[in-house]
Design a protein around this motif. Structure first.
Motif, mmCIF file in Angstrom:
data_model
loop_
_atom_site.group_PDB
_atom_site.id
_atom_site.type_symbol
_atom_site.label_atom_id
_atom_site.label_comp_id
_atom_site.label_asym_id
_atom_site.label_seq_id
_atom_site.Cartn_x
_atom_site.Cartn_y
_atom_site.Cartn_z
ATOM 1 N N ILE A 194 14.206 -8.350 7.582
ATOM 2 C CA ILE A 194 14.134 -6.820 6.814
ATOM 3 C C ILE A 194 15.466 -6.841 5.940
ATOM 4 O O ILE A 194 15.263 -6.487 4.840
ATOM 5 C CB ILE A 194 14.255 -5.719 7.913
ATOM 6 N N ASN A 195 16.584 -7.233 6.494
ATOM 7 C CA ASN A 195 17.878 -7.180 5.970
ATOM 8 C C ASN A 195 17.935 -8.167 4.685
ATOM 9 O O ASN A 195 18.214 -7.890 3.604
ATOM 10 C CB ASN A 195 19.238 -7.678 6.614
ATOM 11 N N ARG A 196 17.221 -9.057 4.706
ATOM 12 C CA ARG A 196 16.918 -10.073 3.269
ATOM 13 C C ARG A 196 16.122 -9.533 2.433
ATOM 14 O O ARG A 196 16.515 -9.546 1.447
ATOM 15 C CB ARG A 196 16.507 -11.426 4.062
ATOM 16 N N LYS A 197 15.142 -8.870 2.954
ATOM 17 C CA LYS A 197 14.054 -8.252 2.007
ATOM 18 C C LYS A 197 14.400 -7.018 1.350
ATOM 19 O O LYS A 197 14.015 -6.512 0.275
ATOM 20 C CB LYS A 197 12.648 -8.094 2.596
ATOM 21 N N MET A 198 15.603 -6.276 2.195
ATOM 22 C CA MET A 198 15.923 -5.226 1.494
ATOM 23 C C MET A 198 16.662 -5.067 0.316
ATOM 24 O O MET A 198 16.996 -3.966 -0.394
ATOM 25 C CB MET A 198 16.764 -4.112 2.612
ATOM 26 N N GLN A 199 17.109 -6.340 -0.061
ATOM 27 C CA GLN A 199 17.881 -6.722 -1.216
ATOM 28 C C GLN A 199 17.003 -6.368 -2.609
ATOM 29 O O GLN A 199 17.339 -6.007 -3.752
ATOM 30 C CB GLN A 199 18.317 -8.163 -1.394
ATOM 31 N N GLU A 200 15.749 -6.595 -2.351
ATOM 32 C CA GLU A 200 14.698 -6.265 -3.374
ATOM 33 C C GLU A 200 13.433 -5.924 -2.643
ATOM 34 O O GLU A 200 12.388 -6.614 -2.336
ATOM 35 C CB GLU A 200 14.585 -7.719 -4.221
ATOM 36 N N PRO A 201 13.281 -4.561 -2.564
ATOM 37 C CA PRO A 201 12.486 -3.976 -1.530
ATOM 38 C C PRO A 201 11.187 -3.977 -2.205
ATOM 39 O O PRO A 201 10.676 -4.072 -3.441
ATOM 40 C CB PRO A 201 12.709 -2.576 -1.235
ATOM 41 N N THR A 202 9.903 -4.303 -1.513
ATOM 42 C CA THR A 202 8.598 -4.278 -1.950
ATOM 43 C C THR A 202 7.754 -3.517 -0.943
ATOM 44 O O THR A 202 8.236 -3.098 0.123
ATOM 45 C CB THR A 202 7.921 -5.826 -1.751
ATOM 46 N N PRO A 203 6.477 -3.121 -1.003
ATOM 47 C CA PRO A 203 5.427 -2.454 -0.484
ATOM 48 C C PRO A 203 5.312 -3.304 0.955
ATOM 49 O O PRO A 203 5.145 -2.616 2.001
ATOM 50 C CB PRO A 203 4.219 -2.363 -1.014
ATOM 51 N N HIS A 204 5.603 -4.503 1.190
ATOM 52 C CA HIS A 204 5.653 -5.176 2.268
ATOM 53 C C HIS A 204 6.878 -5.676 3.031
ATOM 54 O O HIS A 204 6.849 -6.455 3.956
ATOM 55 C CB HIS A 204 4.565 -6.471 1.879
ATOM 56 N N THR A 205 7.856 -4.962 2.648
ATOM 57 C CA THR A 205 9.373 -5.313 3.048
ATOM 58 C C THR A 205 9.388 -5.220 4.810
ATOM 59 O O THR A 205 9.895 -5.815 5.475
ATOM 60 C CB THR A 205 10.362 -4.165 2.728
ATOM 61 N N PHE A 206 8.424 -4.239 5.285
ATOM 62 C CA PHE A 206 8.539 -3.961 6.704
ATOM 63 C C PHE A 206 7.148 -4.474 7.452
ATOM 64 O O PHE A 206 7.032 -3.844 8.808
ATOM 65 C CB PHE A 206 8.872 -2.475 7.058
ATOM 66 N N GLU A 207 6.652 -5.460 7.017
ATOM 67 C CA GLU A 207 5.441 -5.937 7.525
ATOM 68 C C GLU A 207 5.476 -6.596 9.119
ATOM 69 O O GLU A 207 4.828 -6.263 9.810
ATOM 70 C CB GLU A 207 4.816 -7.036 6.463
ATOM 71 N N ASP A 208 6.362 -7.238 8.998
ATOM 72 C CA ASP A 208 6.675 -7.860 10.380
ATOM 73 C C ASP A 208 7.113 -6.864 11.326
ATOM 74 O O ASP A 208 6.618 -6.886 12.604
ATOM 75 C CB ASP A 208 7.744 -9.183 10.277
ATOM 76 N N ALA A 209 8.209 -6.118 10.805
ATOM 77 C CA ALA A 209 8.197 -4.872 11.985
ATOM 78 C C ALA A 209 7.002 -4.070 12.241
ATOM 79 O O ALA A 209 7.115 -3.659 13.474
ATOM 80 C CB ALA A 209 9.617 -4.164 11.351
ATOM 81 N N GLN A 210 6.286 -3.658 11.398
ATOM 82 C CA GLN A 210 5.219 -2.981 11.522
ATOM 83 C C GLN A 210 4.301 -3.742 12.610
ATOM 84 O O GLN A 210 3.595 -2.891 13.473
ATOM 85 C CB GLN A 210 4.437 -2.563 10.446
#
Length: 245
Positions: A194-210
């Motif tokens: 998540i911390n890596r993806k938050m640099q350029e957020p997308t609609p699927h940034t939290f997919e693994d966490a969800q």
């Protein structure tokens, strides 16, 4: 002769030791609170019983606050059980109409409610089912799991870039940040992703966490939900209504 004198001295010292212990315990329960420099944090917070309460007939000392044996029949646990029982009674009285419509939905039929027990997927795909399950999670103090899952679903529908960034930031602050009171339980690997993806957020940034939270609700909360008074009372109430109409 000398051995007899030695035994008498040992017996005498043992009796004195027992008498001293008895006087200390008696003084503790009769003379009120112990000095501030030696009293326990619980007693310092004002939870220790007063002298009048201790001397009243039939009173049992709040032993969990004072004794070292950790007995389970003390008065504070009795109060806690009474509070828990009152909470259970409130849950048992829950009806579909009393559940707040967190999501817009139509009133489910008895057949629909029974289908929620067939699989967790069927429950989560039904708006009314999600509302009822969310109400159950609230009673278990884990409503943030459903709130996070719903927020992720909402983010997936977003197409505007600025809105995606804003919603992703809000989700992170509300459910991922360790400073948030609604932080969800995630492992370190998912947090790093998540911390890596938050640099350029997308609609699927939290997919693994969800997915991880979905699995947690499925394995941990869902079985208890099916056996909970809130679900059983809804199904039973719906069945009675159908038979009466």
């Amino acid at each position: 002769m000398s051995r007899q004198r030695g035994r008498r001295r040992d017996q005498s010292s043992e009796r004195k030791s027992h008498a001293q212990s008895f006087r200390l315990l008696s003084a503790f329960f009769e003379d009120g609170p112990i000095p501030a420099d030696r009293e326990s944090p619980m007693a310092r917070s004002g939870t220790s019983p007063s002298r009048a309460q201790l001397s009243s007939p039939g009173h049992r000392p709040n032993t969990c606050c004072f004794c070292w044996c950790c007995c389970c029949s003390c008065s504070c646990l009795t109060v806690r059980r009474e509070d828990e029982n009152r909470g259970r009674l409130k849950v048992q009285e829950t009806k579909l109409e009393t559940i707040s419509n967190c999501e817009a939905c139509t009133k489910p039929s008895v057949e629909e409610m029974k289908q929620w027990a067939q699989s967790f997927d069927k429950l989560m795909k039904n708006p009314a089912g999600r509302n009822v399950f969310r109400e159950f999670l609230r009673t278990e103090y884990s409503e943030e799991n459903m709130l996070f899952w719903l927020a992720c679903e909402d983010l997936k529908k977003e197409i505007n870039k600025s809105a995606i960034e804003e919603k992703a930031r809000m989700i992170y602050e509300d459910y991922i940040s360790i400073l948030s009171p609604k932080e969800v339980s995630l492992d370190s690997r998912v947090r790093e992703v998540i911390n890596r993806k938050m640099q350029e957020p997308t609609p699927h940034t939290f997919e693994d966490a969800q997915l991880q939270i979905y699995t947690l609700m499925h394995r941990d909360s869902y079985p208890r939900f099916l056996n909970s008074p809130i679900y059983r009372s809804l199904v039973q109430g719906g069945s009675r209504s159908s038979s009466e109409s």
